[in-house]
Design an enzyme around this catalytic site. Structure first.
Site, PDB file in Angstrom:
ATOM      1  CB  SER A   1      -0.948  -0.002   1.201  1.00 57.62           C
ATOM      2  OG  SER A   1      -0.230  -0.113   2.421  1.00 57.62           O
TER       3      SER A   1
ATOM      4  CB  ALA B   1      -0.631   3.745   2.093  1.00 58.51           C
TER       5      ALA B   1
ATOM      6  CE  LYS C   1       5.354   4.483  13.220  1.00 60.35           C
ATOM      7  NZ  LYS C   1       4.306   3.838  12.415  1.00 60.35           N
TER       8      LYS C   1
ATOM      9  CB  SER D   1      -2.494   2.067  12.897  1.00 63.20           C
ATOM     10  OG  SER D   1      -1.474   1.372  13.587  1.00 63.20           O
ATOM     11  NE  ARG D   2      -0.032  -2.370   6.581  1.00 58.31           N
ATOM     12  CZ  ARG D   2       0.950  -2.509   5.703  1.00 58.31           C
ATOM     13  NH1 ARG D   2       1.998  -3.260   6.000  1.00 58.31           N
ATOM     14  NH2 ARG D   2       0.889  -1.889   4.536  1.00 58.31           N
TER      15      ARG D   2
ATOM     16  CB  VAL E   1       4.497  -6.589   6.814  1.00 59.71           C
ATOM     17  CG1 VAL E   1       5.593  -6.404   7.855  1.00 59.71           C
ATOM     18  CG2 VAL E   1       4.919  -7.637   5.785  1.00 59.71           C
TER      19      VAL E   1
ATOM     20  CD  GLU F   1       8.347  -3.154   9.091  1.00 54.33           C
ATOM     21  OE1 GLU F   1       8.999  -3.942   9.819  1.00 54.33           O
ATOM     22  OE2 GLU F   1       8.795  -2.681   8.038  1.00 54.33           O
TER      23      GLU F   1
END
Length: 341
Positions: A11, A138, A189, A252-253, A277, A279
């Site tokens: 993305s 994104a 973060k 936010s993943r 992913v 992170e």
């Protein structure tokens, strides 16, 4: 200079391709999956990662990495942190001169505890390095929503060049010489965002999240200073700016994964549910190890690490944080001898 390579068609890589294509740049967008490349080139849309965004004809997807990087002065690395070293190894014999590698991943390499700039320097020592970071989902960037980021490089001219390349009326780019600080702010973060998500998943409120964000920020700045960063960097876009957006947004993943873990999902089930992913999961382990290496106190990071990797109970982790020994709020800068109250 009008031809730019973006390595990684997730993305964020796709959103940056959209930004650059609108400025007239021709983008070679590299993905491993030939089927996905054909889909992007034919449908003019990245259906897997960024649905609903029409891609300019200036964007060409390819699974030929040699073709993608050949004769490119600017190469944007949008692959996840764990894939950066492998990707640099793939391209280093196919680039010429001193290309500018623009990293947009936010993480720390697991086994070596290296920042991405260190990985790039080891694999392609002749490259100039810049990191582009900040509060920038994104999904919003691709839809031309006003966004601000920071380009950090040890060389002012390189940072300013990348600033000029990416800057638009809706995508504002600042510059910063503190590569260490910008890299660490963007990476660490994500760990705090996992914690914020876990708090949400447990059903806790705004008070809890505010506490996690604020004390998490203290941990980030503490670690950054120990590793040679400028503390002021963490008050900027890649610090508090990125922390706010990642801890509060459903884009936010890391926050979404944390919510699932707080609701009782296993780590593996949470990762599978997100489908991209996350992170912060790898970074939680790396940052915990860094805290031990540098002797830095990071209680929130430590509890998140224990929840993810040692099976600690999330509710007990919160209790342990609340029952820590009492201390000053500004314990890092207060000298007991200077207190007169």
């Amino acid at each position: 200079m009008k031809n730019i390579c973006i390595l990684g068609g997730g993305s964020w890589g796709t959103a940056l391709a959209v930004v650059l294509a609108k400025k007239g740049y021709h983008i070679d967008l590299w993905l491993r999956d030939k089927k996905q490349c054909d889909e992007i080139n034919n449908a003019r849309e990245n259906l897997k990662y960024l649905q609903g965004i029409l891609l300019s004809n200036n964007i060409r997807a390819t699974n030929d990495i040699i073709r993608a990087v050949s004769n490119k002065k600017i190469i944007v690395s949008a692959v996840p942190t764990h894939a950066v070293r492998e990707t640099m190894k793939l391209i280093k014999s196919h680039i010429c001169g001193e290309p500018i590698i623009v990293n947009v991943a936010k993480g720390i390499e697991m086994n070596t505890l290296s920042r991405v700039s260190e990985v790039v320097a080891e694999e392609i020592p002749n490259a100039e390095y810049t990191i582009l970071s900040g509060p920038s989902h994104a999904e919003e960037v691709a839809r031309d929503m006003p966004t601000t980021v920071v380009a950090a490089s040890t060389k002012k001219a390189v940072a300013e060049l990348i600033q000029d390349v990416f800057m638009t009326p809706k995508f504002r780019v600042y510059t910063n010489p503190d590569v260490i600080g910008v890299e660490l702010g963007g990476a660490l973060k994500n760990v705090i965002a996992l914690g914020a998500g876990i708090s949400d998943g447990l059903g806790y409120g705004d008070n809890t999240k505010a506490a996690l964000m604020n004390r998490g920020f203290v941990e980030i700045a503490r670690m950054g200073e120990a590793m040679g960063a400028n503390k002021m960097t963490f008050a900027g876009l890649s610090g508090i700016g990125d922390l706010i957006v990642t801890c509060t947004s459903m884009h936010s993943r890391n926050r979404r994964a944390g919510i699932l873990i707080g609701q009782g999902y296993s780590l593996q089930k949470a990762i599978e549910s997100i489908g991209m992913v996350v992170e912060g999961i790898k970074t939680a382990k790396a940052s915990y190890q860094l805290s031990k290496k540098y002797g830095v106190t990071m209680p929130i990071t430590e509890e998140i690490y224990k929840v993810l990797y040692e099976g600690a109970d999330v509710k007990n982790a919160v209790v342990k944080l609340m029952l820590r020994d009492k201390t000053h709020e500004i314990e890092d800068i207060v000298n007991e001898d200077q207190l007169f109250w």
